[in-house]
Design a protein around this motif. Structure first.
Motif, PDB file in Angstrom:
ATOM      1  N   UNK A  32      36.796  25.147  42.238  1.00 40.28           N
ATOM      2  CA  UNK A  32      36.991  26.176  41.567  1.00 40.28           C
ATOM      3  C   UNK A  32      36.565  27.493  42.329  1.00 40.28           C
ATOM      4  N   UNK A  33      35.420  27.107  42.246  1.00 37.43           N
ATOM      5  CA  UNK A  33      34.429  28.188  42.847  1.00 37.43           C
ATOM      6  C   UNK A  33      35.390  29.178  44.593  1.00 37.43           C
ATOM      7  N   UNK A  34      35.465  28.616  45.497  1.00 39.44           N
ATOM      8  CA  UNK A  34      35.511  28.589  46.408  1.00 39.44           C
ATOM      9  C   UNK A  34      36.727  29.489  46.686  1.00 39.44           C
ATOM     10  N   UNK A  35      38.323  29.369  46.180  1.00 39.65           N
ATOM     11  CA  UNK A  35      38.935  30.255  45.955  1.00 39.65           C
ATOM     12  C   UNK A  35      38.628  31.828  45.604  1.00 39.65           C
ATOM     13  N   UNK A  36      37.611  32.102  44.628  1.00 40.39           N
ATOM     14  CA  UNK A  36      37.137  33.576  44.546  1.00 40.39           C
ATOM     15  C   UNK A  36      36.516  33.837  45.495  1.00 40.39           C
ATOM     16  N   UNK A  37      35.909  33.592  45.937  1.00 37.51           N
ATOM     17  CA  UNK A  37      34.837  33.875  46.710  1.00 37.51           C
ATOM     18  C   UNK A  37      35.744  35.191  47.602  1.00 37.51           C
ATOM     19  N   UNK A  38      36.727  35.027  48.587  1.00 39.43           N
ATOM     20  CA  UNK A  38      37.737  36.564  49.082  1.00 39.43           C
ATOM     21  C   UNK A  38      38.108  37.253  48.080  1.00 39.43           C
ATOM     22  N   UNK A  39      38.569  36.504  46.869  1.00 40.84           N
ATOM     23  CA  UNK A  39      38.290  37.753  45.830  1.00 40.84           C
ATOM     24  C   UNK A  39      37.618  39.510  45.573  1.00 40.84           C
ATOM     25  N   UNK A  42      40.730  43.067  39.491  1.00 40.46           N
ATOM     26  CA  UNK A  42      38.969  43.135  39.009  1.00 40.46           C
ATOM     27  C   UNK A  42      38.854  42.237  38.090  1.00 40.46           C
ATOM     28  N   UNK A  43      39.416  42.562  36.756  1.00 41.96           N
ATOM     29  CA  UNK A  43      39.749  41.175  35.773  1.00 41.96           C
ATOM     30  C   UNK A  43      40.004  40.187  35.780  1.00 41.96           C
ATOM     31  N   UNK A  44      41.300  39.513  37.003  1.00 45.34           N
ATOM     32  CA  UNK A  44      41.520  38.710  37.243  1.00 45.34           C
ATOM     33  C   UNK A  44      40.471  37.874  37.598  1.00 45.34           C
ATOM     34  N   UNK A  45      40.117  38.575  39.255  1.00 40.91           N
ATOM     35  CA  UNK A  45      38.764  38.362  39.201  1.00 40.91           C
ATOM     36  C   UNK A  45      37.303  37.069  38.930  1.00 40.91           C
ATOM     37  N   UNK A  46      36.738  38.543  37.785  1.00 41.88           N
ATOM     38  CA  UNK A  46      35.430  38.754  36.962  1.00 41.88           C
ATOM     39  C   UNK A  46      36.013  37.515  35.793  1.00 41.88           C
ATOM     40  N   UNK A  47      37.310  36.437  34.987  1.00 42.15           N
ATOM     41  CA  UNK A  47      37.591  35.911  34.406  1.00 42.15           C
ATOM     42  C   UNK A  47      37.716  34.840  35.220  1.00 42.15           C
ATOM     43  N   UNK A  48      37.826  34.637  36.456  1.00 46.16           N
ATOM     44  CA  UNK A  48      37.946  33.696  37.767  1.00 46.16           C
ATOM     45  C   UNK A  48      36.826  33.317  37.728  1.00 46.16           C
ATOM     46  N   UNK A 102      26.293  29.430  44.764  1.00 49.93           N
ATOM     47  CA  UNK A 102      25.029  31.239  43.571  1.00 49.93           C
ATOM     48  C   UNK A 102      24.625  31.513  44.497  1.00 49.93           C
ATOM     49  N   UNK A 103      24.070  31.320  46.062  1.00 47.62           N
ATOM     50  CA  UNK A 103      24.146  32.246  47.245  1.00 47.62           C
ATOM     51  C   UNK A 103      24.805  32.767  46.905  1.00 47.62           C
ATOM     52  N   UNK A 104      26.021  32.371  47.865  1.00 49.49           N
ATOM     53  CA  UNK A 104      27.272  32.843  47.801  1.00 49.49           C
ATOM     54  C   UNK A 104      28.144  34.449  46.663  1.00 49.49           C
ATOM     55  N   UNK A 105      27.932  33.744  45.663  1.00 52.59           N
ATOM     56  CA  UNK A 105      28.191  34.806  44.316  1.00 52.59           C
ATOM     57  C   UNK A 105      26.744  36.015  44.419  1.00 52.59           C
ATOM     58  N   UNK A 106      25.372  35.134  44.595  1.00 54.24           N
ATOM     59  CA  UNK A 106      24.157  36.380  45.141  1.00 54.24           C
ATOM     60  C   UNK A 106      24.388  37.296  45.904  1.00 54.24           C
TER      61      UNK A 106
END
Length: 100
Positions: free
Chosen positions: A1-8, A24-30, A96-100
């Protein structure tokens, strides 16, 4: 589930600047959902892998070959080339590194 969130996530600054708060809200929720999924997955590891197996077998492999290094025989001169790679903790996911 995390992969599709990264481009957003990378588009967030533009959406904030243009006040596109729906995206913004949709991305934060995802992102929150992806982190919850990872937490569930990592929690399951303790149920499926014994502590001794993780620390004695998996952790050394995930932690790289630092500080002793890995000797690449036949590369370079003499006994070979010593590579001393050190990366993130063995307990971290690359997500986690990508999110950071």
């Amino acid at each position: 589930r995390a992969g599709p969130v990264l481009p957003r996530i990378f588009r967030m600054p533009d959406w904030i600047a243009s006040e596109n708060f729906v995206n913004v809200e949709a991305t934060l929720r995802a992102t929150a959902a992806a982190i919850r999924d990872m937490r569930t997955m990592f929690t399951a590891v303790t149920e499926q892998v014994s502590e001794e197996t993780f620390y004695d077998i998996y952790r050394p492999l995930l932690g790289g070959f630092y500080p002793d290094g890995l000797v690449l025989q036949g590369v370079g001169e003499g006994a070979g080339l010593v590579v001393r790679d050190k990366g993130p903790s063995a307990g971290q996911s690359t997500m986690f590194l990508l999110f950071d």
